[in-house]
Write a protein that holds these residues in place. Structure first.
Motif, PDB file in Angstrom:
ATOM      1  N   ALA A  71       0.823  -1.208   0.000  1.00 23.45           N
ATOM      2  CA  ALA A  71       0.000   0.000   0.000  1.00 23.45           C
ATOM      3  C   ALA A  71       0.857   1.257   0.000  1.00 23.45           C
ATOM      4  O   ALA A  71       0.532   2.244  -0.672  1.00 23.45           O
ATOM      5  CB  ALA A  71      -0.935  -0.004   1.210  1.00 23.45           C
ATOM      6  N   PHE A  72       1.960   1.240   0.726  1.00 19.98           N
ATOM      7  CA  PHE A  72       2.828   2.413   0.800  1.00 19.98           C
ATOM      8  C   PHE A  72       3.391   2.761  -0.573  1.00 19.98           C
ATOM      9  O   PHE A  72       3.531   3.930  -0.931  1.00 19.98           O
ATOM     10  CB  PHE A  72       3.963   2.140   1.784  1.00 19.98           C
ATOM     11  N   GLN A  73       3.713   1.719  -1.354  1.00 19.23           N
ATOM     12  CA  GLN A  73       4.268   1.965  -2.683  1.00 19.23           C
ATOM     13  C   GLN A  73       3.204   2.375  -3.696  1.00 19.23           C
ATOM     14  O   GLN A  73       3.442   3.215  -4.561  1.00 19.23           O
ATOM     15  CB  GLN A  73       4.959   0.698  -3.205  1.00 19.23           C
ATOM     16  N   GLU A  74       2.021   1.781  -3.570  1.00 16.82           N
ATOM     17  CA  GLU A  74       1.014   1.980  -4.591  1.00 16.82           C
ATOM     18  C   GLU A  74       0.350   3.352  -4.532  1.00 16.82           C
ATOM     19  O   GLU A  74       0.048   3.930  -5.559  1.00 16.82           O
ATOM     20  CB  GLU A  74      -0.068   0.890  -4.474  1.00 16.82           C
ATOM     21  N   TYR A  75       0.101   3.842  -3.328  1.00 15.68           N
ATOM     22  CA  TYR A  75      -0.696   5.069  -3.250  1.00 15.68           C
ATOM     23  C   TYR A  75      -0.251   5.878  -2.048  1.00 15.68           C
ATOM     24  O   TYR A  75      -0.543   5.527  -0.918  1.00 15.68           O
ATOM     25  CB  TYR A  75      -2.178   4.718  -3.112  1.00 15.68           C
ATOM     26  N   LYS A  76       0.449   6.963  -2.281  1.00 17.31           N
ATOM     27  CA  LYS A  76       1.019   7.754  -1.192  1.00 17.31           C
ATOM     28  C   LYS A  76       0.013   8.785  -0.692  1.00 17.31           C
ATOM     29  O   LYS A  76       0.293   9.973  -0.626  1.00 17.31           O
ATOM     30  CB  LYS A  76       2.304   8.429  -1.652  1.00 17.31           C
ATOM     31  N   SER A  77      -1.168   8.326  -0.384  1.00 14.93           N
ATOM     32  CA  SER A  77      -2.177   9.213   0.187  1.00 14.93           C
ATOM     33  C   SER A  77      -1.730   9.669   1.565  1.00 14.93           C
ATOM     34  O   SER A  77      -1.258   8.868   2.371  1.00 14.93           O
ATOM     35  CB  SER A  77      -3.514   8.470   0.302  1.00 14.93           C
ATOM     36  N   LEU A  78      -1.883  10.950   1.841  1.00 12.47           N
ATOM     37  CA  LEU A  78      -1.470  11.455   3.144  1.00 12.47           C
ATOM     38  C   LEU A  78      -2.346  10.877   4.253  1.00 12.47           C
ATOM     39  O   LEU A  78      -1.874  10.638   5.360  1.00 12.47           O
ATOM     40  CB  LEU A  78      -1.527  12.981   3.148  1.00 12.47           C
ATOM     41  N   THR A  79      -3.614  10.665   3.949  1.00 14.61           N
ATOM     42  CA  THR A  79      -4.477  10.008   4.929  1.00 14.61           C
ATOM     43  C   THR A  79      -3.969   8.603   5.220  1.00 14.61           C
ATOM     44  O   THR A  79      -3.902   8.166   6.361  1.00 14.61           O
ATOM     45  CB  THR A  79      -5.921   9.946   4.413  1.00 14.61           C
ATOM     46  N   LEU A  80      -3.582   7.892   4.170  1.00  9.88           N
ATOM     47  CA  LEU A  80      -3.051   6.547   4.339  1.00  9.88           C
ATOM     48  C   LEU A  80      -1.763   6.559   5.147  1.00  9.88           C
ATOM     49  O   LEU A  80      -1.540   5.700   6.003  1.00  9.88           O
ATOM     50  CB  LEU A  80      -2.800   5.936   2.960  1.00  9.88           C
ATOM     51  N   SER A  81      -0.908   7.547   4.904  1.00  7.97           N
ATOM     52  CA  SER A  81       0.371   7.607   5.600  1.00  7.97           C
ATOM     53  C   SER A  81       0.191   7.794   7.103  1.00  7.97           C
ATOM     54  O   SER A  81       1.084   7.465   7.879  1.00  7.97           O
ATOM     55  CB  SER A  81       1.211   8.763   5.049  1.00  7.97           C
ATOM     56  N   SER A  82      -0.934   8.342   7.517  1.00  5.59           N
ATOM     57  CA  SER A  82      -1.143   8.569   8.946  1.00  5.59           C
ATOM     58  C   SER A  82      -1.705   7.348   9.662  1.00  5.59           C
ATOM     59  O   SER A  82      -1.721   7.303  10.886  1.00  5.59           O
ATOM     60  CB  SER A  82      -2.103   9.750   9.149  1.00  5.59           C
ATOM     61  N   LEU A  83      -2.162   6.345   8.912  1.00  7.48           N
ATOM     62  CA  LEU A  83      -2.844   5.214   9.546  1.00  7.48           C
ATOM     63  C   LEU A  83      -1.992   4.422  10.533  1.00  7.48           C
ATOM     64  O   LEU A  83      -2.494   4.002  11.579  1.00  7.48           O
ATOM     65  CB  LEU A  83      -3.393   4.270   8.468  1.00  7.48           C
ATOM     66  N   PRO A  84      -0.695   4.153  10.260  1.00  3.28           N
ATOM     67  CA  PRO A  84       0.068   3.353  11.229  1.00  3.28           C
ATOM     68  C   PRO A  84       0.118   3.957  12.622  1.00  3.28           C
ATOM     69  O   PRO A  84       0.309   3.246  13.597  1.00  3.28           O
ATOM     70  CB  PRO A  84       1.475   3.299  10.611  1.00  3.28           C
ATOM     71  N   TYR A  85      -0.054   5.258  12.732  1.00  2.00           N
ATOM     72  CA  TYR A  85       0.077   5.904  14.026  1.00  2.00           C
ATOM     73  C   TYR A  85      -1.156   5.699  14.903  1.00  2.00           C
ATOM     74  O   TYR A  85      -1.155   6.044  16.077  1.00  2.00           O
ATOM     75  CB  TYR A  85       0.370   7.395  13.834  1.00  2.00           C
ATOM     76  N   PHE A  86      -2.217   5.136  14.304  1.00  2.00           N
ATOM     77  CA  PHE A  86      -3.359   4.772  15.119  1.00  2.00           C
ATOM     78  C   PHE A  86      -3.120   3.446  15.838  1.00  2.00           C
ATOM     79  O   PHE A  86      -3.827   3.117  16.779  1.00  2.00           O
ATOM     80  CB  PHE A  86      -4.617   4.650  14.255  1.00  2.00           C
ATOM     81  N   SER A  87      -2.132   2.678  15.377  1.00  2.00           N
ATOM     82  CA  SER A  87      -1.924   1.348  15.938  1.00  2.00           C
ATOM     83  C   SER A  87      -1.628   1.360  17.430  1.00  2.00           C
ATOM     84  O   SER A  87      -2.250   0.619  18.186  1.00  2.00           O
ATOM     85  CB  SER A  87      -0.808   0.638  15.170  1.00  2.00           C
TER      86      SER A  87
END
Length: 902
Positions: free
Chosen positions: A264-280
């Motif tokens: 996912a990180f390679q396919e689509y560098k959405s800023l919303t997506l980039s913030s998701l790991p920090y919810f873990s």
């Protein structure tokens, strides 16, 4: 004229988001999985089993994809490059897996989870260094966000180090090791994926091969490290449930999570997506609290929101950066500074503060009026320019006017002086006419353009900006130093800082014509295109800013990447949801810092832990009979049942009680604190405690029940293979022929279980075995559950076993055990016979006198404890069940606890 093409999104946003959320879900569940396993497996055993399952699953997957696997085997240089990068990635994964597990087992799970999940920050830096094609260069303010997040993580780690009595708190360091490993693995995994992709022609499958090789390398590296260090793996307490959970970790976390996230990180560098790991880590903390009552300290909450906010700021560098968002960012740091700066230190110079704030108010008002007026003047001048540019084109299609308007838009949104100059020259050349001869319309347009350009390029002078920021920042500092001790004083200073920053950044927006500050006016600037019947045009970086919704681009917006062809964009990734969440997180950080007490240690590195809003202040304990009494459950069967007995007895006296599972070291440290987080320890072995605890008892900080039972401890032997004939005293252990009887792993040294990590007896036995001449016996420390499972297996197989033991304990009724010797205690610590008391913090007398009256009279006996332990260990009953039955059978006896005259 440039051709227009319609470019659909490369991938479904939903598909990529689901993939990333899958990774986040498994990462969040890892601490929960560890809590389910509990003390049936230690960190090394859990990782090795989970890693083995992961590698075996990868082998099955490789067989299913046998054609692609064959292509990889024949891939030549690309395959070798992929394997090499994946192997390097695996070495860093080994640090992540081993470090995170060790931290989860040796330090508070909440703190370890928060610190370990700072890995995305390290990944951002590592991506730029090791995979620059995937990541943009960081600016100075982004480096500041990286540093800020690590400050939050370091605060948690330092607080944890000072909170315990033993050196075991140093295990939190492994959470930092885990973060470094996970952050550095990502760029190498991505490089490996690219190499494999050139062979198999599918990025998801290439990611599978990259992660599979990395996992195999990580497992091999950890096994090698365990072998070199002489660490023996003990699987005695593993059962079907533990294997199932390890399978979920190995397949879900090691394969599915890493593959989906890397892809996912390679396919689509959405800023919303980039913030998701920090919810873990946030989800992990919540799950640990809800499912296992893991304690969440205030500093962990503040650290969590600070890390989350810093990450969002870092990854939002292309998003909205208007006056409001920048003011919130700056106010966050003011709120953090308010927790450190002293109060009332400048009470003698309030006139200076008033003068500076007054000067700032005058400057801010004057400057804001100046730049706002210029902004209005510029908009009027621009409208004239647009009309005159359109008038220069007599053709029906208005293509020449369209290109002029595109250049005008590019000039306005260009952030560099060179770029603006280049765009301006292009427009002027277009208005020069053929052979340098201008038409009247072109002459009129050029005059209007030059007038607008002079207004557009006008900026505040360096002196004006310096005066504004110096007085503004000076006002904030003075107000912070003059604030009072009340919560309103603290909040007022932060509100003032927020308002001052908002004024300064609003002036900055006006001065720079910041698109993020005036997004509502974008469509006004586009009116020229509507007049000539063309689709709107915006630079690509403006479309990526997150300022627009899908509804606003439903008719299509033209854009261009660099000097490429014009393309029509008909859909955009959602941005406003991210912005709303981001700004809400900033506000949450401020509220958390202002309103939540932050736990600090009185003295870092000492055994005394104090909980206070800030260093030097003490948080008052609640003075009410309704205060909840926290009884620690340190985990061994006798203590667990006793904790439930105390809960029932105190509840009968109308005292609100909660039993909280925690490490023994944390429990006694909590009772000795100035503001005790733990009020009662159910089973304190007095002579086994360290100097600090015995000093607390002597000083009255910790109180003891009037009655106690006697515990006996020492070195015990499960005799077999003739050990009873050759082993008659402790010194016989160091005869190589005798120690060989207890060598189960063939390394030439016998093993002794010296107790769980953190116990005083464990530390003394370890020191004894480290003495010169005692090399033939090595001490092993793991949970009592693993030891008892091993004891049962060794007894069934007829092998001898050497271990630390105590009485009462149910194992003495199950097996024929022999006490060999006393523990070689250090001076003034420990004894063969120990007085075991119920202990409580002296502050409990103020918050719940009724609880103290009951606890003082508790009179459990050796027989009671033996029955508790046997019911749990031998009969498999739960502590709550055992305590409920005992309370019912001893109703009159318990009723006498706390009764006057008894």
């Amino acid at each position: 004229m440039a051709t227009e093409t319609s470019v659909p999104p490369k991938l479904s946003v939903a598909a990529v988001t689901v993939a990333a959320l899958t990774a986040v879900a498994f990462w969040s569940l890892k601490p929960v999985f560890i809590s389910i396993i509990g003390d049936r497996g230690d960190y090394a055993e859990v990782y090795v089993v989970a890693g083995t399952i992961s590698v075996l699953s990868s082998l099955v997957g490789a067989l299913v994809l046998r054609r692609r696997t064959a292509a990889v085997l024949r891939g030549g240089r690309n395959s070798l490059s992929g394997v090499g990068s994946a192997a390097v990635s695996g070495l860093f994964l080994a640090l992540w897996y081993y470090g995170f597990y060790r931290a989860l087992y040796g330090a508070p799970k909440v703190d370890a989870t928060i610190i370990a999940f700072t890995w995305p920050l390290i990944a951002v830096v590592a991506m730029r260094v090791f995979s620059p094609a995937t990541a943009a260069r960081l600016r100075w303010n982004e480096w500041l966000m990286v540093l800020a997040s690590f400050v939050g993580a370091a605060a948690i780690g330092v607080s944890n180090i000072g909170a315990a009595q033993s050196g075991d708190s140093g295990e939190i360091v492994w959470a930092f090791v885990a973060a470094v490993g996970s952050g550095l693995y990502l760029p190498f995994a991505i490089n490996s994926t690219r190499s494999f992709d050139r062979v198999v022609g599918s990025r998801p499958i290439a990611t599978f091969y990259a992660i599979s090789v990395a996992n195999a390398t990580a497992l091999a590296a950890v096994l090698l490290a365990l072998w070199v260090s002489g660490h023996t793996l003990r699987f005695y307490a593993f059962d079907a449930q533990v294997l199932l959970v390890c399978g979920l970790i190995g397949i879900g976390t090691y394969l599915v999570a890493e593959i989906t996230w890397t892809w996912a990180f390679q396919e689509y560098k959405s800023l919303t997506l980039s913030s998701l790991p920090y919810f873990s880590p946030a989800v992990s903390v919540v799950l640990l609290y809800l499912l296992f009552d893991e304690p969440v300290r205030p500093i962990a909450i503040v650290g969590l929101v600070l890390i989350l906010f810093s990450n969002l700021t870092l990854h939002a560098r292309h998003r909205s950066m208007n006056a409001l968002s920048l003011s919130l960012v700056a106010t966050v740091y003011v709120a953090l500074a308010a927790q450190v700066l002293p109060r009332d230190v400048l009470s003698s110079v309030p006139e200076m503060a008033a003068a500076i704030t007054g000067l700032f108010a005058i400057l801010a008002g004057f400057t804001l009026a100046q730049v706002a007026g210029r902004r209005t003047q510029e908009l009027d001048a621009r409208a004239t320019v647009v009309r005159r540019l359109i008038a220069t084109d007599d053709e029906p299609g208005k293509d020449a006017a369209d290109e002029l308007l595109q250049d005008l838009i590019e000039l306005e949104y260009d952030t560099t002086a060179e770029g603006k100059e280049s765009r301006a020259l292009r427009i002027k050349r277009a208005l020069s006419g053929e052979a340098g001869t201008r038409t009247p319309a072109q002459e009129s347009a050029l005059d209007a353009f030059n007038g607008w350009l002079s207004i557009h390029l006008d900026r505040l002078s360096l002196g004006e900006r310096a005066a504004l920021w110096l007085t503004g920042l000076g006002s904030i500092v003075f107000v912070l130093l003059l604030r009072g001790d009340s919560p309103l004083g603290n909040a007022g200073a932060i509100v003032f800082a927020g308002g001052a920053f908002l004024a300064m950044f609003a002036i900055r927006d006006y001065d720079r014509n910041n698109i993020h500050g005036f997004s509502s006016q974008i469509w006004r600037l586009e009116q020229g295109f509507r007049e000539i019947g063309k689709k709107y045009y915006l630079p690509s970086e403006i479309l990526d800013s997150g300022e627009f919704t899908a509804a606003q681009v439903r008719d299509g917006i033209r854009t261009r990447d660099g000097d490429g062809p014009i393309r029509v964009v008909e859909s955009l990734p959602a941005g406003r949801g991210f912005n709303a969440f981001y700004l809400g997180t900033a506000a949450l950080v401020i509220l958390a810092v202002v309103l939540m007490p932050t736990a600090f240690n009185g003295e870092i590195g000492t055994s005394v832990a104090a909980s206070a809003p800030r260093p030097g202040e003490v948080q008052a304990a609640p003075e009410t009979e309704d205060a909840t009494v926290t009884v620690a459950d340190p985990g061994w069967p006798g203590a667990s049942v006793t904790a439930e007995v105390l809960k029932g007895a105190l509840a009968a006296a109308d005292v609100t009680v909660e039993v909280e599972e925690m490490d023994h070291v944390d429990a006694v440290a909590g009772m000795g604190a100035e503001n005790p987080a733990v009020q009662v320890h159910p089973d304190l072995w007095l002579q086994n405690q360290g100097v600090a605890v015995r000093e607390w008892v002597a000083a009255g900080t910790i109180q003891l029940s009037e009655h106690s039972y006697t515990g006996t401890q020492g070195v015990y032997v499960l005799d077999a293979a003739g050990s009873e004939r050759v082993l008659t005293e402790a010194e016989d252990l160091f005869d190589p022929e005798v120690s060989a009887l207890f060598d189960s792993d063939g390394d030439g040294r016998g093993e002794m279980w010296i107790g769980p990590r953190g116990w005083a007896s464990t530390e003394n036995l370890a020191a004894w075995l480290d003495r010169p001449g005692h090399e033939s016996i090595e001490g092993e420390s793991y949970s009592a559950t693993i030891f008892k499972a091993r004891l049962e297996q060794e007894a069934a197989s007829g092998r001898p076993l050497l271990f630390y033991g105590y009485e009462p304990d149910g194992i003495h009724e199950q097996f024929s055990l022999r006490r060999l010797a006393s523990i070689p205690w250090a001076a003034d610590q420990g004894d063969e016979n120990v007085d075991v008391h119920v202990a409580w913090a002296s502050a409990l007398a103020e918050t719940s006198p009724a609880a103290v009256r009951v606890l003082r009279d508790v009179d459990l006996t050796d027989e009671d404890l033996s029955g508790f332990i046997a019911a749990v260990d031998h009969d498999g009953q739960e502590p709550e069940e055992v305590a409920e039955r005992w309370l019912a059978e001893n109703r009159e006896r318990v009723a006498g606890w706390g009764r006057p005259g008894e």
